[in-house]
Design a protein around this motif. Structure first.
Motif, PDB file in Angstrom:
ATOM      1  N   GLY A 695      -5.334  -7.945   7.667  1.00  0.00           N
ATOM      2  CA  GLY A 695      -3.915  -8.284   7.691  1.00  0.00           C
ATOM      3  C   GLY A 695      -3.291  -8.428   6.314  1.00  0.00           C
ATOM      4  N   ALA A 696      -4.110  -8.329   5.254  1.00  0.00           N
ATOM      5  CA  ALA A 696      -3.588  -8.572   3.910  1.00  0.00           C
ATOM      6  C   ALA A 696      -2.521  -7.555   3.539  1.00  0.00           C
ATOM      7  CB  ALA A 696      -4.722  -8.524   2.910  1.00  0.00           C
ATOM      8  N   ASN A 697      -1.584  -7.974   2.713  1.00  0.00           N
ATOM      9  CA  ASN A 697      -0.473  -7.125   2.285  1.00  0.00           C
ATOM     10  C   ASN A 697      -0.819  -6.437   0.980  1.00  0.00           C
ATOM     11  OD1 ASN A 697       1.859  -6.618   0.540  1.00  0.00           O
ATOM     12  ND2 ASN A 697       3.017  -7.256   2.324  1.00  0.00           N
ATOM     13  N   THR A 698      -0.800  -5.115   0.945  1.00  0.00           N
ATOM     14  CA  THR A 698      -1.329  -4.401  -0.212  1.00  0.00           C
ATOM     15  C   THR A 698      -0.529  -4.630  -1.500  1.00  0.00           C
ATOM     16  OG1 THR A 698      -0.893  -2.142  -0.928  1.00  0.00           O
ATOM     17  CG2 THR A 698      -1.177  -2.460   1.418  1.00  0.00           C
ATOM     18  N   ALA A 699       0.805  -4.626  -1.415  1.00  0.00           N
ATOM     19  CA  ALA A 699       1.587  -4.794  -2.646  1.00  0.00           C
ATOM     20  C   ALA A 699       1.382  -6.187  -3.238  1.00  0.00           C
ATOM     21  CB  ALA A 699       3.062  -4.554  -2.381  1.00  0.00           C
ATOM     22  N   ALA A 700       1.354  -7.197  -2.383  1.00  0.00           N
ATOM     23  CA  ALA A 700       1.174  -8.568  -2.863  1.00  0.00           C
ATOM     24  C   ALA A 700      -0.202  -8.732  -3.499  1.00  0.00           C
ATOM     25  CB  ALA A 700       1.356  -9.550  -1.714  1.00  0.00           C
ATOM     26  N   LEU A 701      -1.235  -8.160  -2.866  1.00  0.00           N
ATOM     27  CA  LEU A 701      -2.587  -8.263  -3.415  1.00  0.00           C
ATOM     28  C   LEU A 701      -2.678  -7.620  -4.787  1.00  0.00           C
ATOM     29  CD1 LEU A 701      -5.106  -7.593  -0.512  1.00  0.00           C
ATOM     30  CD2 LEU A 701      -5.126  -9.501  -2.103  1.00  0.00           C
ATOM     31  N   VAL A 702      -2.034  -6.453  -4.944  1.00  0.00           N
ATOM     32  CA  VAL A 702      -2.086  -5.769  -6.232  1.00  0.00           C
ATOM     33  C   VAL A 702      -1.351  -6.574  -7.304  1.00  0.00           C
ATOM     34  CG1 VAL A 702      -1.243  -3.750  -7.469  1.00  0.00           C
ATOM     35  CG2 VAL A 702      -2.566  -3.470  -5.401  1.00  0.00           C
ATOM     36  N   ALA A 703      -0.193  -7.146  -6.927  1.00  0.00           N
ATOM     37  CA  ALA A 703       0.533  -7.965  -7.900  1.00  0.00           C
ATOM     38  C   ALA A 703      -0.319  -9.155  -8.327  1.00  0.00           C
ATOM     39  CB  ALA A 703       1.858  -8.444  -7.311  1.00  0.00           C
ATOM     40  N   LEU A 704      -1.170  -9.650  -7.433  1.00  0.00           N
ATOM     41  CA  LEU A 704      -2.065 -10.742  -7.787  1.00  0.00           C
ATOM     42  C   LEU A 704      -3.135 -10.258  -8.764  1.00  0.00           C
ATOM     43  CD1 LEU A 704      -2.458 -12.502  -4.329  1.00  0.00           C
ATOM     44  CD2 LEU A 704      -0.913 -13.067  -6.196  1.00  0.00           C
ATOM     45  N   ALA A 705      -3.640  -9.032  -8.550  1.00  0.00           N
ATOM     46  CA  ALA A 705      -4.606  -8.461  -9.496  1.00  0.00           C
ATOM     47  C   ALA A 705      -3.983  -8.368 -10.886  1.00  0.00           C
ATOM     48  CB  ALA A 705      -5.052  -7.079  -9.022  1.00  0.00           C
TER      49      ALA A 705
END
Lengths: 813, 131
Positions: A695-705
């Motif tokens: 369910g994770a959101n890809t754009a948000a995860l990348v911004a966290l990276a």
């Protein structure tokens, strides 16, 4: 997430179906076949560590520029940004801007010194004048963490995409991506990875240009019309077909929970406006549709359920007639006696005081019941876990009869609008949908000679809001047509705002028959400006700390070529990011926000903002183009994942294995074996993690990276290059301090396991964690003793970083 | 394609024969860094890079700050429905491209030439010391 159970939901707007898309499969297979061919060719050239890790440093500047662009334009860029613009408007463009401007940091500060000093990894530069083992260990940990966050985001995107196209299970999709990527990396090394990036970048740019042209063609190449249309985006769609001459339509919406931080303080302040209905392909909202005022007053918009029945109604029923599906609705939990004024009913929603109350066995001749009751007060009954399972309800007058356990009792659902004999569709009040195949009763229901119909079953339901209009529709509209109160997507603040001016669906104040329904607000509360600044910091300082981008500069012969590759990358990436607005606004206006999602193999539709670009291609480009764009998106993910895996395995094999475990005693064959084994392990771990968090959101995860990279890597890179006094303790402290503060803040934010109750309310931790990285590095340096070797070697490092003397050369083949 | 190259073990080519090992002589770097050419390179780079960095960071953060704190002002429509916020965001792309090309031009015309000179001198100095 809005879910609907009808497979045909997108039938008239898109060719998305339950079947696997064979054209897309053919594109997939040819992309994989071509890149596998390259892998075979590259594997013959992989003779040394420099070949495996850095493509022998023989990649030309322009080639590397395209490869950097390929590595950078990940699922988050193509799928994520188009998705944010497509569902929230202008704010998504902020990602595009930050991700391009970030390359100025790379160009002006990092790229050339890095190429001059490094060999294979970021740690080569960081440990240059410091103690090898601690610095390399901390740098490897940071590299693995950043690449891990990034990787999971890509895998999640790939899973959705393959799920959309090939109708494979999510875990199967993720496993396929993982295995193909491992073949590239393990056999082809950096050479194959580079060429996969180049091919993918070219395909992605071509696909994006074609999609942009197709979007503009829909507006006769008049950009002004696209932007005008973008000011009138309807976030919702019809959940049921609406016929000409009716003055009621049903639109979809989600009802937020009270735990949502966006839960409005005063929903009654939302005002009604115009309802825009139409397919959005016209230049204005009215050209292929119409605009009608919503009837003012509290009954203008009410929560309702559109129900399809298995047989037609035998007679006309008027608005307000009792219509219930008793197997799903509330019932008496314990028997009730005549003269009782308190009853216990089931249900997860506590009825409001003042609502009318119904009790009785419903529809049949001789049915007995009461419908003239009112609720004085209602108290929730909770189970051990605190979940509401029912309510104790106090009534305004005593019961006149005894009622057995399981008798229907509660706030009644009623027909929202007249239903004609012969119709199989009824619209009832309430926000809870009866299950399919539930028994359905309709009629006034009370007393001897109850006047109604029974023996009907529910076929399907659509939850939404029934909107009353002040004049009838002028034509028929199909299910899924865009409809709603227009949102201005040109206006900033759709995602990050402090005023929450535009609600997706206005609030519905409680009436005597319906519970209060709050507005559906846009995301983000109270921290609009700080959220934007924090995101901006992570974006523009994160790129210069991303290991998988930085190690690309080791693949070119020298610093001049590294510089050229940044310029090439900036031209490609910038052009691409400008086009994201056309994709995003195109998706919002042409498909409609509520239609962006996936139909899975069971025919269930789920909204998914990552699918904006792909669903757009489906609607305006036809089946073959859709298959092409989808496979480009797939290639994008595959290539980025390969780049991340080689980064992680290089960091482990070169920094941890060679320089820490083996203390620098080089054995190339052994090192390459270790690198390949690491690639397998990294691949397996990320496949597992991605399967665990679908369910994770890809754009948000990348911004966290990006936030982690900007907080842990960038401060240390800058300080080791420009601060003579910098020490080992400072480097380790900066790396770990930045890493822990960024990851820690993510864990206690609402992206973490605590959800909306989390104490840290910013979406991105950058504004705190990036300064923390710098402060930790500086404080640890000043608290530690000056390192003689570090300061002596600084002159050498500085000279070499500025002039390239003694830099690693291209290997000769 | 001889395939004999090792990770960084190759003899540097076109570098006047300087290898990292030879350069590890005491005070060699302090000495070359004091030379006017290196000082000039430092100054030239600082003169370009420091103001450019300050400029682009300021220009960039003006966007989230203005959009975040003054959304209504930024929402002023300029051309049709296109507002200041969109145009300002778009201008960031051109700012980045122009600055990047200015840097490329400066680096090719000034930094690279100075660097070449410094490398030549370093090679000479090394030869003298070795002699």
């Amino acid at each position: 997430m809005v879910e609907s159970t009808l497979g045909a939901i997108l039938a008239q707007t898109a060719s998305q179906s339950k079947e696997p898309n064979m054209t897309a499969l053919a594109f997939f297979v040819s992309f994989v076949a071509i890149t596998m061919g390259i892998t075979v060719w590259a594997s013959r050239r992989n003779r040394s560590a420099a070949d495996f890790y850095a493509a022998g440093r023989r990649i030309k500047g322009w080639q590397n520029g395209i490869a950097v662009a390929g590595d950078y334009m990940s699922a988050a860029s193509f799928l994520g940004i188009a998705g944010i613009i497509g569902t929230a408007g202008y704010d998504g463009f902020m990602y595009s801007v930050g991700w391009l401007v970030a390359y100025l940091t790379v160009l002006l500060i990092v790229a050339e010194p890095l190429r001059n000093l490094g060999k294979y990894t970021l740690a080569d530069v960081l440990a240059y004048r410091l103690k090898q083992k601690p610095v390399r260990a901390a740098a490897a940990l940071s590299t693995l963490t950043v690449s891990g966050f990034y990787m999971i985001a890509q895998m999640v995107g790939a899973g959705s995409l393959i799920n959309l196209l090939l109708k494979l299970e999510y875990w199967q999709a993720v496993t396929i991506v993982g295995v193909v990527m491992l073949v590239y990396v393990v056999f082809g090394g950096m050479t194959a990875t580079t060429w996969v990036q180049i091919i993918k970048a070219i395909l992605l740019i071509l696909g994006t240009i074609a999609l942009t042209i197709l979007v503009l063609a829909q507006f006769n190449f008049d950009m002004g019309r696209l932007f005008t249309e973008a000011t009138q985006v309807r976030k919702t769609k019809l959940v049921a077909a609406a016929a000409k001459d009716t003055n009621v339509v049903m639109i979809n919406a989600t009802i937020p929970s009270k735990k949502d931080p966006n839960f409005p303080d005063d929903p009654s302040k939302v005002t009604w406006g115009m309802l825009y209905i139409g397919d959005g392909t016209g230049a204005t909202a009215g050209s292929n549709g119409e605009q009608i005022s919503i009837t003012t007053g509290p009954t203008g918009v009410v929560p309702g359920v559109n129900i399809t029945l298995d047989q037609p109604l035998a007679k006309d029923f008027t608005k307000g007639a009792l219509a219930v599906a008793p197997s799903d609705l509330t019932k008496l939990v314990t028997e009730a006696k005549a003269s009782d004024t308190t009853v216990v009913v089931s249900g997860t929603v506590v009825p409001k005081a003042g609502s009318s109350f119904y009790i009785g066995n419903g529809i049949s001749d001789g049915a007995i019941g009461q419908s003239d009751l009112k609720i004085v007060s209602a108290v929730a009954i909770k189970d051990d876990k605190g979940v509401v399972t029912g309510s104790t309800v106090t009534l305004d007058k005593p019961l006149t009869n005894d009622y057995a356990k399981d008798t229907i009792a509660g706030v009644p659902t009623k027909l929202l609008f007249d239903a004609k004999a012969g119709s199989t569709i009824v619209k009832i009040s309430g926000a809870v949908a009866p299950k399919s195949k539930a028994d359905f009763y309709i009629g006034d229901g009370i007393g001897d000679g109850a006047n109604g119909q029974k023996g009907i079953k529910v076929v399907s339901t659509d939850v939404g809001f029934a909107v009353s209009l002040d004049k009838p529709l002028s034509r028929d509209y199909a299910k899924s047509t865009m409809a709603g109160i227009p949102n201005d997507f040109m206006k900033p603040g759709g995602r990050y705002n402090s005023t929450n001016a535009v609600a997706a669906v206005p609030a519905v104040p409680a009436t005597k028959d319906t519970p209060e329904v709050p507005a559906v607000p846009a995301k983000g509360k109270g921290w609009g400006a700080l959220d934007l600044i924090s995101l901006g910091l992570a974006l523009i300082f994160g790129t210069a700390g991303l290991p998988h981008i930085l190690i690309r500069f080791f693949t070119v012969p020298d610093a001049v070529e590294a510089r050229k590759s940044v310029i090439w990358a900036m031209v490609i990436i910038g052009g691409f990011y400008i086009m994201t607005t056309f994709l995003g606004y195109g998706a919002a206006t042409l498909i409609g926000v509520a239609n962006i999602g996936i139909v899975d193999s069971t025919g269930k539709f789920t909204t998914n903002s990552n699918m904006a670009a792909v669903v757009l291609a489906d609607k305006i480009g036809g089946e073959v183009f859709f298959a092409f764009v989808a496979s480009v998106a797939f290639a994008t993910i595959l290539a980025v994942v390969a780049g991340l895996t080689i980064t992680a395995s290089t960091a482990f094999a070169h920094d941890v294995w060679l320089n820490i475990v083996k203390s620098g005693h080089e054995d190339e064959k052994e090192q390459l074996i270790v690198a390949r084994i690491t690639a397998f392990v990294v691949g397996a771990i990320s496949i597992t993690l991605a399967i665990l968090m679908p369910g994770a959101n890809t754009a948000a995860l990348v911004a966290l990276a990006f936030a982690v990279a900007a907080s842990s890597n960038l401060p240390v890179i800058v300080l080791t290059l420009f601060w003579k006094r910098f020490t080992t303790a400072g480097a380790v402290g900066g790396l770990l301090g930045g890493l822990l503060s960024s990851v820690g803040l993510i864990l206690i934010s609402y992206n973490g396991p605590m959800g909306y109750d989390a104490p840290f309310q910013l979406e991105n931790p950058g504004i705190i964690s990036i300064p923390m990285g710098f402060i930790c590095a500086a404080v640890c340096t000043l608290l530690s003793k000056p390192e003689a070797t570090s300061e002596v070697k600084y002159a050498e490092m500085y000279f070499r970083s500025e002039t390239g003397v003694g830099a690693e050369k291209a290997s000769v083949h | 394609m001889a395939g004999v190259a090792g990770g960084g073990k190759t003899q540097p080519k076109g570098d006047k024969g300087i290898s990292p090992k030879e350069l590890d002589k005491e005070h060699f770097y302090e000495e070359v860094e004091k030379r006017p050419e290196f000082q000039e390179l430092q100054k030239a780079k600082a003169r370009f890079i420091i103001p450019s960095t300050i400029f682009f960071i300021t220009y960039y953060f003006a966007l989230p700050i203005l959009v975040g704190y003054f959304p209504d002002m930024m929402d002023t429509r300029v051309i049709g429905q296109i507002n200041i916020a969109y145009l300002f965001a778009l201008s960031q792309f051109f700012m980045a491209w122009i600055l990047a090309f200015m840097y490329l031009k400066k680096a090719t015309s000034v930094f690279d030439k100075l660097t070449a000179k410094i490398r030549e001198q370093a090679a000479k100095l090394l030869a003298e010391k070795g002699a």
